[in-house]
Design a protein around this motif. Structure first.
Motif, mmCIF file in Angstrom:
data_model
loop_
_atom_site.group_PDB
_atom_site.id
_atom_site.type_symbol
_atom_site.label_atom_id
_atom_site.label_comp_id
_atom_site.label_asym_id
_atom_site.label_seq_id
_atom_site.Cartn_x
_atom_site.Cartn_y
_atom_site.Cartn_z
ATOM 1 N N SER A 1 0.711 -1.090 0.415
ATOM 2 C CA SER A 1 -0.096 0.469 -0.077
ATOM 3 C C SER A 1 0.716 1.170 -0.047
ATOM 4 N N TRP A 2 1.584 0.985 0.725
ATOM 5 C CA TRP A 2 3.020 2.107 0.721
ATOM 6 C C TRP A 2 3.980 2.458 -0.733
ATOM 7 N N GLN A 3 3.911 1.199 -1.421
ATOM 8 C CA GLN A 3 4.372 1.428 -2.415
ATOM 9 C C GLN A 3 3.959 2.456 -3.434
ATOM 10 N N ARG B 1 6.242 1.977 -10.542
ATOM 11 C CA ARG B 1 6.080 0.903 -9.955
ATOM 12 C C ARG B 1 7.628 0.398 -9.319
ATOM 13 N N GLU B 2 8.580 0.329 -10.290
ATOM 14 C CA GLU B 2 9.953 0.026 -9.494
ATOM 15 C C GLU B 2 10.421 0.879 -8.890
ATOM 16 N N LEU B 3 10.646 2.361 -8.986
ATOM 17 C CA LEU B 3 10.676 3.224 -8.564
ATOM 18 C C LEU B 3 10.732 3.459 -7.079
ATOM 19 N N ALA B 4 8.866 3.088 -7.038
ATOM 20 C CA ALA B 4 8.301 3.531 -5.660
ATOM 21 C C ALA B 4 8.881 2.434 -4.623
ATOM 22 N N GLY C 1 11.000 0.600 -0.280
ATOM 23 C CA GLY C 1 12.281 -0.299 0.792
ATOM 24 C C GLY C 1 13.760 1.051 1.599
ATOM 25 N N THR C 2 14.531 1.853 0.669
ATOM 26 C CA THR C 2 15.187 2.198 0.938
ATOM 27 C C THR C 2 15.301 3.577 2.689
ATOM 28 N N LEU C 3 13.475 3.521 2.284
ATOM 29 C CA LEU C 3 13.089 4.610 3.270
ATOM 30 C C LEU C 3 13.287 4.119 4.951
ATOM 31 N N GLU C 4 12.912 2.796 5.022
ATOM 32 C CA GLU C 4 12.598 2.263 5.671
ATOM 33 C C GLU C 4 14.197 0.787 6.189
ATOM 34 N N GLY C 5 14.733 0.747 5.493
ATOM 35 C CA GLY C 5 16.612 0.801 5.685
ATOM 36 C C GLY C 5 16.991 1.882 6.553
ATOM 37 N N ALA C 6 16.181 2.639 5.885
ATOM 38 C CA ALA C 6 17.879 4.173 6.880
ATOM 39 C C ALA C 6 17.002 4.155 8.081
ATOM 40 N N GLU C 7 15.131 4.312 8.291
ATOM 41 C CA GLU C 7 14.573 4.218 9.100
ATOM 42 C C GLU C 7 15.173 3.122 10.540
ATOM 43 N N VAL C 8 15.334 1.832 9.999
ATOM 44 C CA VAL C 8 15.979 1.253 10.683
ATOM 45 C C VAL C 8 17.594 1.800 11.310
#
Length: 202
Positions: A128-130, A148-151, A156-163
């Motif tokens: 849903s976020w994508q 779609r690919e860029l989303a 993925g990048t934001l989630e990893g960066a948040e961790v």
């Protein structure tokens, strides 16, 4: 208006899962912190801990979606909007004292390798976020596949960066991710504009 008992249970579960994970969150602690009885928890969630977790994931998914929506709708330029998403996430994480990361990511990692309703709820939240980011990119003129690919890359990048930011107790990983994702989106748009110009000359 005061939240209902069910709402308190769901919100409390989401907060606990943010801070101590799915495995570390017990039903007794949840009931106590939600100011509910164990009987109430099982009344609303006969499936027990897993059922509560699924409801909490859906709630958290909507919370994260609201943050994304605020950032995406607040900027016309998708590159600027993506950077705004990262900055807003960094602000929220810093304000929580680095405690409130993404419970969807945490729960997904803890339940990897299982074909469970929890995994499906996590996957649905990520999709849903994508979709939200892809829609912003589509409206900016990117082709559907690129959007779609860029989303997927953005989320993925934001989630990893948040961790990473949470582990380091430093918002710089999110801010760096936002800047680089913004450049990536700009590059896609520039490439699209160049292709359109080439077609116009032929």
């Amino acid at each position: 208006m005061q939240p209902s008992t069910r709402e308190r249970i769901v919100v409390t579960a989401a907060r606990l899962m943010q801070r101590q994970g799915y495995v570390g969150t017990g039903i007794k602690q949840l009931a106590k912190e939600a100011e509910a009885t164990l009987g109430s928890v099982y009344h609303f969630f006969p499936g027990g801990k897993e059922a509560v977790a699924i409801a909490a994931i859906k709630y958290s998914g909507e919370e994260f979606a609201a943050i994304l929506r605020t950032a995406l709708d607040g900027e016309d330029d998708p590159a600027t909007a993506v950077d705004a998403c990262a900055r807003l996430l960094a602000k929220e994480l810093r304000a929580s004292g680095w405690r409130d990361g993404c419970p969807v990511t945490a729960t997904a990692l803890e339940t990897l390798g299982t074909d469970s309703d929890i995994q499906r709820a996590c996957a649905e939240a990520l999709r849903s976020w994508q979709d939200m980011v892809a829609d912003k990119l589509l409206r900016a003129g990117l082709p559907a596949r690129d959007a779609r690919e860029l989303a997927s890359t953005v989320i993925g990048t934001l989630e990893g960066a948040e961790v990473t930011a949470q582990v380091n107790r430093d918002d710089e990983p999110l801010l760096v991710a936002g800047r680089h994702l913004s450049r990536l989106v700009s590059a896609y748009r520039s490439d699209l504009a160049a292709r359109d110009a080439d077609r116009g000359r032929t």
